[in-house]
Write a protein that holds these residues in place. Structure first.
Motif, PDB file in Angstrom:
ATOM      1  N   LEU A   1     120.176  84.105  57.745  1.00 10.83           N
ATOM      2  CA  LEU A   1     119.394  84.282  56.475  1.00 10.83           C
ATOM      3  C   LEU A   1     118.330  83.217  56.273  1.00 10.83           C
ATOM      4  O   LEU A   1     117.340  83.257  55.869  1.00 10.83           O
ATOM      5  CB  LEU A   1     120.339  84.289  55.323  1.00 10.83           C
ATOM      6  CG  LEU A   1     121.185  85.645  55.219  1.00 10.83           C
ATOM      7  CD1 LEU A   1     122.395  85.570  54.313  1.00 10.83           C
ATOM      8  CD2 LEU A   1     120.138  86.900  55.025  1.00 10.83           C
ATOM      9  N   ALA A   2     119.018  81.651  56.764  1.00 15.41           N
ATOM     10  CA  ALA A   2     118.012  80.481  56.327  1.00 15.41           C
ATOM     11  C   ALA A   2     116.981  80.670  57.506  1.00 15.41           C
ATOM     12  O   ALA A   2     115.655  80.427  57.050  1.00 15.41           O
ATOM     13  CB  ALA A   2     119.022  79.320  56.682  1.00 15.41           C
ATOM     14  N   ALA A   3     117.020  81.218  58.559  1.00  8.90           N
ATOM     15  CA  ALA A   3     116.099  81.368  59.359  1.00  8.90           C
ATOM     16  C   ALA A   3     115.176  82.433  58.838  1.00  8.90           C
ATOM     17  O   ALA A   3     113.717  82.166  59.095  1.00  8.90           O
ATOM     18  CB  ALA A   3     116.558  81.617  60.974  1.00  8.90           C
ATOM     19  N   GLU A   4     115.478  83.295  58.459  1.00  9.56           N
ATOM     20  CA  GLU A   4     114.683  84.621  58.073  1.00  9.56           C
ATOM     21  C   GLU A   4     113.873  83.984  56.902  1.00  9.56           C
ATOM     22  O   GLU A   4     112.837  84.072  56.643  1.00  9.56           O
ATOM     23  CB  GLU A   4     115.672  85.707  57.456  1.00  9.56           C
ATOM     24  CG  GLU A   4     114.367  86.979  57.132  1.00  9.56           C
ATOM     25  CD  GLU A   4     115.625  88.105  56.544  1.00  9.56           C
ATOM     26  OE1 GLU A   4     115.134  89.063  55.995  1.00  9.56           O
ATOM     27  OE2 GLU A   4     116.601  88.215  57.252  1.00  9.56           O
TER      28      GLU A   4
ATOM     29  N   ALA B   1     109.740  83.740  56.654  1.00 10.17           N
ATOM     30  CA  ALA B   1     109.029  84.180  55.560  1.00 10.17           C
ATOM     31  C   ALA B   1     108.146  83.304  54.948  1.00 10.17           C
ATOM     32  O   ALA B   1     106.969  83.632  54.413  1.00 10.17           O
ATOM     33  CB  ALA B   1     109.728  85.230  54.598  1.00 10.17           C
ATOM     34  N   GLU B   2     108.528  82.170  54.724  1.00 10.73           N
ATOM     35  CA  GLU B   2     107.918  80.973  54.044  1.00 10.73           C
ATOM     36  C   GLU B   2     106.709  80.863  55.142  1.00 10.73           C
ATOM     37  O   GLU B   2     105.606  80.573  54.561  1.00 10.73           O
ATOM     38  CB  GLU B   2     108.752  79.747  53.879  1.00 10.73           C
ATOM     39  CG  GLU B   2     109.691  79.913  52.796  1.00 10.73           C
ATOM     40  CD  GLU B   2     110.590  78.855  52.695  1.00 10.73           C
ATOM     41  OE1 GLU B   2     110.689  78.070  53.470  1.00 10.73           O
ATOM     42  OE2 GLU B   2     111.339  78.926  51.698  1.00 10.73           O
TER      43      GLU B   2
END
Length: 95
Positions: free
Chosen positions: A12-15, A19-20
């Motif tokens: 989730l953090a990598a996603e 996205a950023e």
């Protein structure tokens, strides 16, 4: 179980980071497009001004200035009026 949760959190953090980065890339692209458009408009305006200047030079060279044209028209008009006066004077007696 804890390792699965930890793995999901990392995904989730990598996603979120991805996205950023994508959002930032889109912003940079929009800024570049806007800048390119402004530069193109400036270039178009400079080209238009240059062509307008060239046209005015061409017009002045081939047709003369407005004052020259007006002066020629006035001279031609005076000549024609004088010719008409002479014609009237010569044919006055006959009429």
């Amino acid at each position: 179980m804890a390792s699965q949760t930890q793995g999901i959190q990392q995904l989730l953090a990598a996603e979120k980071r991805a996205a950023e980065k994508v959002a930032e890339a889109r912003k940079r692209k929009a800024r570049r497009l806007k800048q390119a458009k402004e530069e193109a408009q400036d270039e178009i305006e400079k080209y238009r001004q240059e062509r307008d200047r060239q046209f005015k030079e061409f017009e002045t060279k081939h047709m003369g200035s407005k004052e020259d044209v007006a002066a020629r028209i006035e001279v031609d008009t005076k000549i024609k009026i004088e010719e008409m006066q002479k014609a009237v004077n010569t044919h006055k007696e006959a009429v």
